[in-house]
Design a protein around this motif. Structure first.
Motif, mmCIF file in Angstrom:
data_model
loop_
_atom_site.group_PDB
_atom_site.id
_atom_site.type_symbol
_atom_site.label_atom_id
_atom_site.label_comp_id
_atom_site.label_asym_id
_atom_site.label_seq_id
_atom_site.Cartn_x
_atom_site.Cartn_y
_atom_site.Cartn_z
ATOM 1 N N ASP A 132 0.855 -1.177 0.000
ATOM 2 C CA ASP A 132 0.000 0.000 0.000
ATOM 3 C C ASP A 132 0.897 1.234 0.000
ATOM 4 N N LEU A 133 0.791 2.068 -1.039
ATOM 5 C CA LEU A 133 1.680 3.222 -1.144
ATOM 6 C C LEU A 133 1.469 4.235 -0.030
ATOM 7 N N LEU A 134 0.320 4.193 0.638
ATOM 8 C CA LEU A 134 0.076 5.102 1.755
ATOM 9 C C LEU A 134 0.816 4.679 3.018
ATOM 10 N N GLU A 135 1.331 3.447 3.029
ATOM 11 C CA GLU A 135 2.011 2.933 4.221
ATOM 12 C C GLU A 135 3.457 2.537 3.960
ATOM 13 N N ALA A 136 3.853 2.434 2.698
ATOM 14 C CA ALA A 136 5.185 1.942 2.352
ATOM 15 C C ALA A 136 6.276 2.930 2.762
ATOM 16 N N ASP A 137 7.484 2.406 2.977
ATOM 17 C CA ASP A 137 8.641 3.221 3.334
ATOM 18 C C ASP A 137 9.318 3.708 2.053
ATOM 19 N N PHE A 138 9.395 5.028 1.869
ATOM 20 C CA PHE A 138 10.084 5.595 0.703
ATOM 21 C C PHE A 138 11.091 6.657 1.137
ATOM 22 N N ILE A 151 -6.704 13.798 -4.042
ATOM 23 C CA ILE A 151 -7.060 13.337 -2.699
ATOM 24 C C ILE A 151 -5.991 12.399 -2.127
ATOM 25 N N VAL A 152 -5.381 11.580 -2.994
ATOM 26 C CA VAL A 152 -4.319 10.679 -2.535
ATOM 27 C C VAL A 152 -3.044 11.478 -2.279
ATOM 28 N N ASN A 153 -2.737 12.429 -3.164
ATOM 29 C CA ASN A 153 -1.573 13.289 -2.947
ATOM 30 C C ASN A 153 -1.659 14.010 -1.614
ATOM 31 N N ILE A 154 -2.841 14.538 -1.297
ATOM 32 C CA ILE A 154 -3.009 15.279 -0.045
ATOM 33 C C ILE A 154 -2.864 14.351 1.158
ATOM 34 N N LYS A 155 -3.338 13.130 1.023
ATOM 35 C CA LYS A 155 -3.157 12.159 2.100
ATOM 36 C C LYS A 155 -1.675 11.813 2.279
ATOM 37 N N LEU A 156 -0.936 11.747 1.178
ATOM 38 C CA LEU A 156 0.493 11.442 1.231
ATOM 39 C C LEU A 156 1.331 12.630 1.712
ATOM 40 N N ARG A 157 0.825 13.816 1.534
ATOM 41 C CA ARG A 157 1.618 15.036 1.722
ATOM 42 C C ARG A 157 2.344 15.113 3.062
ATOM 43 N N PRO A 158 1.695 14.834 4.218
ATOM 44 C CA PRO A 158 2.440 14.921 5.480
ATOM 45 C C PRO A 158 3.632 13.972 5.530
ATOM 46 N N ARG A 159 3.482 12.776 4.965
ATOM 47 C CA ARG A 159 4.596 11.834 4.976
ATOM 48 C C ARG A 159 5.723 12.298 4.058
ATOM 49 N N GLY A 178 -2.901 20.336 -3.289
ATOM 50 C CA GLY A 178 -3.734 21.246 -2.519
ATOM 51 C C GLY A 178 -3.060 22.586 -2.336
ATOM 52 N N ASP A 179 -2.985 23.070 -1.090
ATOM 53 C CA ASP A 179 -2.420 24.404 -0.865
ATOM 54 C C ASP A 179 -0.894 24.404 -0.793
ATOM 55 N N LEU A 220 11.756 33.145 12.031
ATOM 56 C CA LEU A 220 11.046 32.760 10.813
ATOM 57 C C LEU A 220 9.783 31.975 11.121
ATOM 58 N N LYS A 221 8.760 32.222 10.305
ATOM 59 C CA LYS A 221 7.574 31.385 10.250
ATOM 60 C C LYS A 221 7.538 30.741 8.882
ATOM 61 N N GLN A 222 6.960 29.532 8.816
ATOM 62 C CA GLN A 222 7.061 28.746 7.589
ATOM 63 C C GLN A 222 5.763 28.020 7.297
ATOM 64 N N LYS A 223 5.339 28.065 6.034
ATOM 65 C CA LYS A 223 4.288 27.186 5.522
ATOM 66 C C LYS A 223 4.818 26.582 4.231
ATOM 67 N N TYR A 224 5.175 25.310 4.299
ATOM 68 C CA TYR A 224 5.832 24.647 3.180
ATOM 69 C C TYR A 224 7.114 25.426 2.839
ATOM 70 N N GLN A 225 7.302 25.842 1.569
ATOM 71 C CA GLN A 225 8.507 26.575 1.189
ATOM 72 C C GLN A 225 8.343 28.091 1.318
#
Length: 291
Positions: A132-138, A151-159, A178-179, A220-225
Protein backbone atom coordinates in the motif's frame (compact mmCIF):
# COMPACT_ATOMS: atom_id res chain seq x y z
CA UNK A 1 -17.29 4.14 -3.10
CA UNK A 2 -14.42 6.55 -3.74
CA UNK A 3 -14.84 9.00 -0.88
CA UNK A 4 -12.51 11.19 1.23
CA UNK A 5 -13.56 9.22 4.30
CA UNK A 6 -11.84 6.15 2.79
CA UNK A 7 -8.50 7.88 3.39
CA UNK A 8 -9.04 8.90 7.04
CA UNK A 9 -8.58 12.55 6.18
CA UNK A 10 -8.79 15.07 9.01
CA UNK A 11 -11.22 18.00 8.93
CA UNK A 12 -8.55 20.42 7.68
CA UNK A 13 -7.72 18.17 4.70
CA UNK A 14 -11.42 17.73 3.87
CA UNK A 15 -11.90 21.53 3.96
CA UNK A 16 -8.91 21.86 1.66
CA UNK A 17 -10.41 19.37 -0.80
CA UNK A 18 -13.63 21.35 -0.80
CA UNK A 19 -11.58 24.47 -1.59
CA UNK A 20 -10.14 22.57 -4.57
CA UNK A 21 -13.68 21.98 -5.81
CA UNK A 22 -14.29 18.46 -4.54
CA UNK A 23 -17.62 17.37 -3.15
CA UNK A 24 -17.57 14.38 -0.82
CA UNK A 25 -19.61 12.32 -3.28
CA UNK A 26 -17.93 13.65 -6.43
CA UNK A 27 -15.56 11.19 -8.10
CA UNK A 28 -14.35 13.41 -10.93
CA UNK A 29 -10.66 14.12 -11.44
CA UNK A 30 -8.77 17.38 -11.63
CA UNK A 31 -7.97 16.97 -15.31
CA UNK A 32 -10.99 17.21 -17.56
CA UNK A 33 -9.41 14.72 -19.95
CA UNK A 34 -9.99 11.97 -17.37
CA UNK A 35 -13.38 13.09 -16.07
CA UNK A 36 -15.26 10.20 -17.65
CA UNK A 37 -13.41 7.54 -15.65
CA UNK A 38 -15.54 5.40 -13.36
CA UNK A 39 -14.22 5.02 -9.81
CA UNK A 40 -17.28 3.24 -8.47
CA UNK A 41 -16.02 0.05 -6.84
CA UNK A 42 -12.80 0.09 -8.85
CA UNK A 43 -10.87 -3.13 -8.19
CA UNK A 44 -7.86 -5.08 -9.38
CA UNK A 45 -8.62 -7.35 -12.31
CA UNK A 46 -7.39 -10.46 -10.52
CA UNK A 47 -8.30 -9.83 -6.92
CA UNK A 48 -10.78 -8.42 -4.47
CA UNK A 49 -8.46 -5.48 -3.77
CA UNK A 50 -10.17 -2.11 -4.01
CA UNK A 51 -7.65 0.30 -5.52
CA UNK A 52 -7.21 3.93 -4.47
CA UNK A 53 -6.49 4.93 -8.07
CA UNK A 54 -7.39 3.21 -11.36
CA UNK A 55 -4.54 1.96 -13.51
CA UNK A 56 -3.90 4.36 -16.40
CA UNK A 57 -0.46 3.86 -18.00
CA UNK A 58 1.49 7.03 -18.76
CA UNK A 59 2.09 7.83 -22.41
CA UNK A 60 5.75 7.43 -23.45
CA UNK A 61 6.03 11.15 -24.16
CA UNK A 62 4.85 11.87 -20.64
CA UNK A 63 7.38 9.38 -19.25
CA UNK A 64 10.19 11.21 -21.02
CA UNK A 65 8.87 14.58 -19.89
CA UNK A 66 8.71 13.33 -16.27
CA UNK A 67 12.30 12.10 -16.37
CA UNK A 68 13.49 15.42 -17.79
CA UNK A 69 11.39 17.52 -15.43
CA UNK A 70 12.60 15.54 -12.39
CA UNK A 71 16.21 15.92 -13.62
CA UNK A 72 16.89 12.26 -12.89
CA UNK A 73 20.52 11.14 -13.09
CA UNK A 74 22.69 8.17 -12.16
CA UNK A 75 23.00 9.33 -8.55
CA UNK A 76 19.26 9.15 -7.93
CA UNK A 77 17.05 6.66 -6.17
CA UNK A 78 13.62 7.01 -7.74
CA UNK A 79 10.43 5.81 -6.06
CA UNK A 80 7.35 5.55 -8.25
CA UNK A 81 4.27 5.38 -6.01
CA UNK A 82 1.53 3.56 -7.89
CA UNK A 83 4.08 2.26 -10.40
CA UNK A 84 1.72 0.23 -12.61
CA UNK A 85 3.73 -1.76 -15.16
CA UNK A 86 7.00 -0.08 -14.12
CA UNK A 87 7.60 1.88 -17.30
CA UNK A 88 8.85 5.04 -15.55
CA UNK A 89 11.40 3.11 -13.49
CA UNK A 90 12.57 1.00 -16.42
CA UNK A 91 13.05 4.11 -18.56
CA UNK A 92 14.98 5.84 -15.75
CA UNK A 93 17.26 2.81 -15.38
CA UNK A 94 17.83 2.37 -19.13
CA UNK A 95 18.30 6.02 -20.03
CA UNK A 96 19.62 7.63 -16.83
CA UNK A 97 21.24 4.66 -15.06
CA UNK A 98 19.15 5.48 -11.99
CA UNK A 99 18.12 3.00 -9.32
CA UNK A 100 14.48 2.71 -8.46
CA UNK A 101 11.70 1.15 -6.44
CA UNK A 102 8.12 0.79 -7.62
CA UNK A 103 5.22 0.37 -5.21
CA UNK A 104 1.76 -0.80 -6.21
CA UNK A 105 -0.97 -2.62 -4.33
CA UNK A 106 -2.17 -4.51 -7.43
CA UNK A 107 -0.24 -7.82 -7.67
CA UNK A 108 -0.98 -8.10 -11.39
CA UNK A 109 0.83 -4.81 -12.06
CA UNK A 110 3.81 -5.88 -9.96
CA UNK A 111 4.19 -9.09 -11.96
CA UNK A 112 4.03 -7.12 -15.20
CA UNK A 113 6.61 -4.63 -13.91
CA UNK A 114 9.05 -7.36 -12.85
CA UNK A 115 8.71 -9.08 -16.22
CA UNK A 116 9.22 -5.79 -18.06
CA UNK A 117 12.35 -4.98 -16.03
CA UNK A 118 13.78 -8.44 -16.64
CA UNK A 119 13.03 -8.25 -20.38
CA UNK A 120 14.73 -4.82 -20.48
CA UNK A 121 17.80 -6.07 -18.60
CA UNK A 122 17.50 -3.70 -15.64
CA UNK A 123 16.16 -6.09 -13.00
CA UNK A 124 19.27 -5.43 -10.85
CA UNK A 125 18.55 -1.70 -10.76
CA UNK A 126 14.83 -1.64 -10.11
CA UNK A 127 12.71 -3.43 -7.54
CA UNK A 128 8.96 -3.69 -7.14
CA UNK A 129 6.94 -4.01 -3.96
CA UNK A 130 3.34 -5.17 -3.70
CA UNK A 131 2.42 -2.76 -0.88
CA UNK A 132 0.00 0.00 0.00
CA UNK A 133 1.68 3.22 -1.14
CA UNK A 134 0.08 5.10 1.75
CA UNK A 135 2.01 2.93 4.22
CA UNK A 136 5.19 1.94 2.35
CA UNK A 137 8.64 3.22 3.33
CA UNK A 138 10.08 5.59 0.70
CA UNK A 139 12.34 7.65 2.99
CA UNK A 140 15.56 6.97 1.06
CA UNK A 141 14.21 8.43 -2.19
CA UNK A 142 15.93 11.34 -3.90
CA UNK A 143 13.05 11.56 -6.40
CA UNK A 144 9.40 10.53 -6.05
CA UNK A 145 7.02 10.30 -9.01
CA UNK A 146 3.24 10.20 -8.69
CA UNK A 147 0.30 9.60 -11.01
CA UNK A 148 -2.39 9.48 -8.38
CA UNK A 149 -5.31 11.78 -7.52
CA UNK A 150 -5.42 15.08 -5.64
CA UNK A 151 -7.06 13.34 -2.70
CA UNK A 152 -4.32 10.68 -2.53
CA UNK A 153 -1.57 13.29 -2.95
CA UNK A 154 -3.01 15.28 -0.05
CA UNK A 155 -3.16 12.16 2.10
CA UNK A 156 0.49 11.44 1.23
CA UNK A 157 1.62 15.04 1.72
CA UNK A 158 2.44 14.92 5.48
CA UNK A 159 4.60 11.83 4.98
CA UNK A 160 6.41 13.36 2.00
CA UNK A 161 7.20 16.48 4.03
CA UNK A 162 8.21 14.64 7.21
CA UNK A 163 10.02 11.57 5.91
CA UNK A 164 11.87 12.73 2.80
CA UNK A 165 15.14 14.62 3.02
CA UNK A 166 15.08 18.33 2.19
CA UNK A 167 15.78 18.85 -1.50
CA UNK A 168 14.11 15.61 -2.59
CA UNK A 169 12.18 16.20 -5.83
CA UNK A 170 8.52 15.17 -6.01
CA UNK A 171 6.97 15.17 -9.49
CA UNK A 172 3.27 14.58 -10.14
CA UNK A 173 1.54 13.83 -13.42
CA UNK A 174 -1.70 15.86 -13.67
CA UNK A 175 -2.57 16.18 -9.96
CA UNK A 176 -1.50 18.75 -7.39
CA UNK A 177 -0.95 18.92 -3.62
CA UNK A 178 -3.73 21.25 -2.52
CA UNK A 179 -2.42 24.40 -0.86
CA UNK A 180 1.20 23.22 -1.15
CA UNK A 181 2.01 25.12 -4.32
CA UNK A 182 4.55 23.57 -6.71
CA UNK A 183 8.02 25.07 -7.07
CA UNK A 184 7.75 24.48 -10.81
CA UNK A 185 5.14 23.32 -13.28
CA UNK A 186 5.26 22.44 -16.95
CA UNK A 187 2.73 21.86 -19.68
CA UNK A 188 3.20 18.70 -21.75
CA UNK A 189 0.57 18.75 -24.47
CA UNK A 190 -2.70 19.09 -22.58
CA UNK A 191 -1.25 17.57 -19.38
CA UNK A 192 0.29 19.50 -16.50
CA UNK A 193 3.32 18.27 -14.61
CA UNK A 194 4.08 19.60 -11.12
CA UNK A 195 7.37 19.58 -9.20
CA UNK A 196 8.04 20.27 -5.53
CA UNK A 197 11.30 20.36 -3.59
CA UNK A 198 10.93 19.08 -0.05
CA UNK A 199 11.64 22.16 2.08
CA UNK A 200 13.90 22.14 5.12
CA UNK A 201 12.13 22.85 8.40
CA UNK A 202 13.49 26.25 9.38
CA UNK A 203 10.77 27.85 11.53
CA UNK A 204 12.18 29.33 14.73
CA UNK A 205 14.80 31.83 15.84
CA UNK A 206 18.35 31.52 14.52
CA UNK A 207 21.50 33.44 15.44
CA UNK A 208 24.96 33.87 13.95
CA UNK A 209 27.99 36.14 14.21
CA UNK A 210 30.14 37.87 11.60
CA UNK A 211 33.95 37.93 11.65
CA UNK A 212 33.79 41.50 12.95
CA UNK A 213 31.70 40.39 15.93
CA UNK A 214 28.30 41.67 14.80
CA UNK A 215 25.42 39.55 16.09
CA UNK A 216 22.60 38.66 13.68
CA UNK A 217 19.28 37.13 14.68
CA UNK A 218 16.32 36.09 12.54
CA UNK A 219 12.91 34.69 13.49
CA UNK A 220 11.05 32.76 10.81
CA UNK A 221 7.57 31.38 10.25
CA UNK A 222 7.06 28.75 7.59
CA UNK A 223 4.29 27.19 5.52
CA UNK A 224 5.83 24.65 3.18
CA UNK A 225 8.51 26.58 1.19
CA UNK A 226 6.93 29.98 1.93
CA UNK A 227 8.84 31.81 4.66
CA UNK A 228 8.32 35.12 6.46
CA UNK A 229 10.24 36.64 9.32
CA UNK A 230 11.93 39.46 11.26
CA UNK A 231 15.64 40.20 11.68
CA UNK A 232 17.94 42.05 14.07
CA UNK A 233 21.53 43.27 13.92
CA UNK A 234 23.07 43.79 17.36
CA UNK A 235 19.51 43.84 18.81
CA UNK A 236 18.40 46.59 16.36
CA UNK A 237 15.59 45.71 13.94
CA UNK A 238 16.64 45.50 10.29
CA UNK A 239 14.55 44.85 7.21
CA UNK A 240 14.46 41.54 5.36
CA UNK A 241 14.47 42.33 1.64
CA UNK A 242 13.80 38.74 0.58
CA UNK A 243 13.61 35.16 1.80
CA UNK A 244 13.73 32.26 -0.65
CA UNK A 245 13.71 28.61 0.45
CA UNK A 246 14.41 25.91 -2.15
CA UNK A 247 14.90 22.49 -0.63
CA UNK A 248 17.68 22.83 1.94
CA UNK A 249 19.01 26.14 0.58
CA UNK A 250 17.84 29.42 2.12
CA UNK A 251 18.69 32.74 0.51
CA UNK A 252 18.36 35.72 2.86
CA UNK A 253 18.83 39.35 1.81
CA UNK A 254 19.07 41.76 4.75
CA UNK A 255 18.99 45.54 4.59
CA UNK A 256 21.99 46.52 6.72
CA UNK A 257 22.20 50.19 7.88
CA UNK A 258 24.76 52.34 6.03
CA UNK A 259 25.72 49.45 3.73
CA UNK A 260 24.56 47.60 0.66
CA UNK A 261 22.04 44.79 1.20
CA UNK A 262 23.64 41.69 2.69
CA UNK A 263 22.98 38.46 0.75
CA UNK A 264 23.57 35.09 2.41
CA UNK A 265 22.94 31.66 0.89
CA UNK A 266 22.87 29.04 3.62
CA UNK A 267 22.61 25.25 3.63
CA UNK A 268 19.97 24.34 6.22
CA UNK A 269 20.77 21.41 8.47
CA UNK A 270 18.55 20.35 11.39
CA UNK A 271 20.68 22.06 14.06
CA UNK A 272 22.61 24.67 12.11
CA UNK A 273 22.87 26.56 8.84
CA UNK A 274 26.18 26.60 6.99
CA UNK A 275 27.11 29.52 4.72
CA UNK A 276 27.38 28.43 1.07
CA UNK A 277 28.03 31.85 -0.42
CA UNK A 278 27.52 35.49 0.45
CA UNK A 279 29.02 38.93 0.91
CA UNK A 280 30.03 38.32 4.54
CA UNK A 281 31.87 35.59 6.41
CA UNK A 282 29.73 34.32 9.28
CA UNK A 283 29.72 31.54 11.84
CA UNK A 284 27.18 28.73 11.45
CA UNK A 285 23.67 29.87 12.36
CA UNK A 286 22.41 28.12 15.47
CA UNK A 287 18.76 27.67 16.44
CA UNK A 288 18.06 29.36 19.77
CA UNK A 289 14.23 29.13 19.95
CA UNK A 290 11.29 27.33 18.35
CA UNK A 291 8.13 29.01 17.08
Amino acid sequence: MYNPSDFNLDDEMIDELRDLGYELNDYSLSDADFSDLDFEGYASEDSDIILDVPYIPSDEKIVQALLDFAEINNQDTLYDLGCGDGRILVAAALERNARGVGIDMDPRRIIEAMEYAQHSGVEQQVHFLNEDLLEADFSDATVVTLYLLDIVNIKLRPRLLDELRPGTRVVSHAFNMGDWKPDHQRQCGNVKLYKWLIPAKIAGTWQWQSESGDQYKITLKQKYQEVTGHAWLNEQVIAINSLLLRGDLLEVVLQVPTARPLRLLMRCQPKQWILEEGSLVISPAIKIAHT
